[in-house]
Design a protein around this motif. Structure first.
Motif, PDB file in Angstrom:
ATOM      1  N   UNK A 109      20.787 -25.379  17.738  1.00  0.00           N
ATOM      2  CA  UNK A 109      21.428 -25.891  18.961  1.00  0.00           C
ATOM      3  C   UNK A 109      21.565 -27.404  18.960  1.00  0.00           C
ATOM      4  N   UNK A 110      21.744 -27.969  17.765  1.00  0.00           N
ATOM      5  CA  UNK A 110      21.868 -29.432  17.665  1.00  0.00           C
ATOM      6  C   UNK A 110      23.237 -29.956  18.045  1.00  0.00           C
ATOM      7  N   UNK A 111      24.251 -29.110  18.014  1.00  0.00           N
ATOM      8  CA  UNK A 111      25.603 -29.514  18.395  1.00  0.00           C
ATOM      9  C   UNK A 111      25.833 -29.215  19.871  1.00  0.00           C
ATOM     10  N   UNK A 112      26.046 -30.248  20.648  1.00  0.00           N
ATOM     11  CA  UNK A 112      26.212 -30.105  22.082  1.00  0.00           C
ATOM     12  C   UNK A 112      27.617 -30.484  22.504  1.00  0.00           C
ATOM     13  N   UNK A 113      28.146 -29.853  23.555  1.00  0.00           N
ATOM     14  CA  UNK A 113      29.473 -30.165  24.061  1.00  0.00           C
ATOM     15  C   UNK A 113      29.517 -31.479  24.781  1.00  0.00           C
ATOM     16  N   UNK A 114      30.700 -32.051  24.865  1.00  0.00           N
ATOM     17  CA  UNK A 114      30.877 -33.341  25.548  1.00  0.00           C
ATOM     18  C   UNK A 114      30.709 -33.188  27.061  1.00  0.00           C
ATOM     19  N   UNK A 118      20.272 -44.477   8.942  1.00  0.00           N
ATOM     20  CA  UNK A 118      20.560 -43.124   8.466  1.00  0.00           C
ATOM     21  C   UNK A 118      21.483 -42.447   9.469  1.00  0.00           C
ATOM     22  N   UNK A 119      22.588 -41.883   8.984  1.00  0.00           N
ATOM     23  CA  UNK A 119      23.500 -41.172   9.873  1.00  0.00           C
ATOM     24  C   UNK A 119      23.725 -39.757   9.363  1.00  0.00           C
ATOM     25  N   UNK A 120      23.953 -38.839  10.293  1.00  0.00           N
ATOM     26  CA  UNK A 120      24.175 -37.431   9.976  1.00  0.00           C
ATOM     27  C   UNK A 120      25.657 -37.080  10.059  1.00  0.00           C
ATOM     28  N   UNK A 121      26.326 -37.531  11.107  1.00  0.00           N
ATOM     29  CA  UNK A 121      27.749 -37.280  11.273  1.00  0.00           C
ATOM     30  C   UNK A 121      28.362 -38.422  12.091  1.00  0.00           C
ATOM     31  N   UNK A 122      29.667 -38.682  11.973  1.00  0.00           N
ATOM     32  CA  UNK A 122      30.632 -37.885  11.195  1.00  0.00           C
ATOM     33  C   UNK A 122      30.566 -38.127   9.695  1.00  0.00           C
ATOM     34  N   UNK A 123      29.905 -39.235   9.269  1.00  0.00           N
ATOM     35  CA  UNK A 123      29.749 -39.515   7.845  1.00  0.00           C
ATOM     36  C   UNK A 123      28.275 -39.480   7.506  1.00  0.00           C
ATOM     37  N   UNK A 124      27.831 -38.581   6.615  1.00  0.00           N
ATOM     38  CA  UNK A 124      26.425 -38.570   6.199  1.00  0.00           C
ATOM     39  C   UNK A 124      26.156 -39.739   5.262  1.00  0.00           C
ATOM     40  N   UNK A 147      32.283 -30.983  19.899  1.00  0.00           N
ATOM     41  CA  UNK A 147      30.813 -30.987  19.938  1.00  0.00           C
ATOM     42  C   UNK A 147      30.289 -32.170  19.129  1.00  0.00           C
ATOM     43  N   UNK A 148      29.097 -32.601  19.496  1.00  0.00           N
ATOM     44  CA  UNK A 148      28.494 -33.770  18.850  1.00  0.00           C
ATOM     45  C   UNK A 148      26.983 -33.576  18.790  1.00  0.00           C
ATOM     46  N   UNK A 149      26.353 -34.131  17.762  1.00  0.00           N
ATOM     47  CA  UNK A 149      24.910 -34.014  17.647  1.00  0.00           C
ATOM     48  C   UNK A 149      24.476 -33.858  16.213  1.00  0.00           C
ATOM     49  N   UNK A 150      23.490 -32.988  15.998  1.00  0.00           N
ATOM     50  CA  UNK A 150      22.926 -32.795  14.670  1.00  0.00           C
ATOM     51  C   UNK A 150      23.096 -31.337  14.248  1.00  0.00           C
ATOM     52  N   UNK A 151      24.036 -31.047  13.350  1.00  0.00           N
ATOM     53  CA  UNK A 151      24.301 -29.661  12.954  1.00  0.00           C
ATOM     54  C   UNK A 151      23.187 -29.038  12.113  1.00  0.00           C
ATOM     55  N   UNK A 152      22.219 -29.849  11.701  1.00  0.00           N
ATOM     56  CA  UNK A 152      21.115 -29.342  10.886  1.00  0.00           C
ATOM     57  C   UNK A 152      19.961 -28.826  11.754  1.00  0.00           C
ATOM     58  N   UNK A 153      20.091 -28.939  13.080  1.00  0.00           N
ATOM     59  CA  UNK A 153      19.085 -28.469  14.019  1.00  0.00           C
ATOM     60  C   UNK A 153      19.592 -27.265  14.793  1.00  0.00           C
TER      61      UNK A 153
END
Length: 296
Positions: free
Chosen positions: A291-296, A77-83, A283-289
C-alpha cells in the motif's frame, strides 16, 4: 474435538511462508541517517532492506553505500519517478615531478570504485571532466571515453568558469560505463610531458553530476587525494549474476517480485538489466511497500 489442518493447508503453508520470507521488514526501521532519508528498498538495519541495498550509517551520522571499499558517501536516495542515488565520488589523479617529468607513483589514484551490479553510472545525468595542462584522460572501458586538456600560451591560458579544453575539458559518458577507472596518457613526448609545467603538476579526471562543477584555475594544483565530486547512480532490482536477471513478465511470477504495492507497475530497466517499480498514473509514493502507492 481438535480439528486437524487439511492436507491442502499443510501443502500450501510452506509456500506462503517461503514467499513472505523474501520480503524484508519494511516498517519499524530507522529511515534516516544524518538528515538523509533512507527509503525502502534501502535500509540501515539488518532485515530492513532488499539484498544489496544496505546503507551503513556511521557513528557520526554519515550514510555510505554498504559493501563498497571506497566508502561512498550518500547525499540523496530516490525511489520514483527516477530510481537514483546521489553519492560523492573520489577523483582520479596522477602527479609528476616537474623537474624531469617523471610520474610520482605514490601520488596517484586510478579512480576505481567497484560499484555493486545494482548500480549504473547515469549517462544522462553525469559527465567526464579532465583537468590539466598536458592531459589526455580516458576511461578503461569499452567503448572508451576520453578528454584532452592543455595549456599553451599561443592558444590562451586557463580561465575560471571556462571548460572548453584549455586547462579543463568535459564530455558525455556512455551507457556502458560503470566505473571511474581512468587512464592518463603519460608517454614522455613533447606534447604530453609535464617537465616544467608548474601550473599543473598533476592530471585529474572524474565523473561528476552535470552542471555542478565550475572550473577554477586553482584546481590545476589541488590535492587530489582529498577531493570528492557528486555523481548520480541509477539503480534497479538486479542480480549479481547477469544471466539470472529477468524482465518484468518473468519477475511477476517469482516470490522475490519487488513491486508489491497495489497501484504499482513493473518497468524493465532502461539502463542495464533488471527492472524497477513505479506507482501507476494518479498515484504517488513507494511501490516497494505494501500500500505504498497512494492517490492524490
Amino acid at each position: 474435538m481438535v480439528r486437524r489442518p487439511s492436507i491442502w493447508t499443510a501443502l500450501f503453508l510452506p509456500v506462503l511462508v517461503l514467499a513472505d520470507s523474501f520480503q524484508p521488514r519494511a516498517t519499524g526501521c530507522n529511515r534516516n541517517c544524518g538528515g538523509v532519508d533512507i527509503p525502502f528498498p534501502f535500509g540501515v538495519e539488518d532485515g530492513c532492506f532488499l539484498p544489496g541495498f544496505g546503507i551503513n550509517c556511521t557513528d557520526g551520522g554519515t550514510p555510505i553505500l554498504a559493501d563498497n571499499p571506497r566508502n561512498l558517501k550518500v547525499l540523496n536516495l530516490t525511489v520514483m519517478p527516477r530510481p537514483e542515488a546521489l553519492v560523492m565520488l573520489p577523483i582520479a589523479y596522477q602527479c609528476y615531478n616537474t623537474t624531469d617529468g617523471a610520474i610520482k607513483p605514490d601520488e596517484s589514484f586510478d579512480g576505481i570504485i567497484e560499484l555493486s551490479p545494482l548500480y549504473r553510472m547515469s549517462n544522462t545525468r553525469n559527465e567526464l571532466v579532465a583537468l590539466g595542462c598536458s592531459t589526455f584522460a580516458f576511461t578503461n572501458s569499452k567503448p572508451s571515453i576520453g578528454c584532452l586538456a592543455y595549456c599553451r600560451e599561443d592558444y590562451g591560458l586557463p580561465e575560471d568558469g571556462v571548460c572548453t579544453g584549455i586547462g579543463c575539458c568535459s564530455v558525455d559518458i556512455s551507457t556502458t560505463l560503470n566505473d571511474n577507472n581512468i587512464i592518463f596518457e603519460s608517454e614522455p613526448t613533447n606534447f604530453w610531458t609535464h617537465k616544467g609545467v608548474n601550473i599543473s603538476p598533476c592530471d585529474y579526471a572524474f565523473i561528476v553530476e552535470k552542471n555542478t562543477y565550475r572550473f577554477k584555475v586553482s584546481d590545476l594544483n589541488m590535492d587530489g587525494s582529498s577531493i570528492t565530486k557528486p555523481m548520480v547512480l541509477d539503480w534497479a532490482i538486479r542480480d549479481d549474476n547477469v544471466e539470472h536477471n529477468i524482465t518484468c513478465p518473468q519477475a511477476k511470477n517469482t516470490p522475490e517480485y519487488a513491486c508489491i504495492s497495489t497501484n504499482s507497475e513493473c518497468l524493465n530497466s532502461a539502463h542495464g538489466p533488471g527492472y524497477i517499480c513505479n506507482c501507476t498514473k494518479g498515484y504517488w509514493g513507494n511501490p516497494y511497500l505494501t500500500d505504498g502507492c497512494q492517490g492524490n
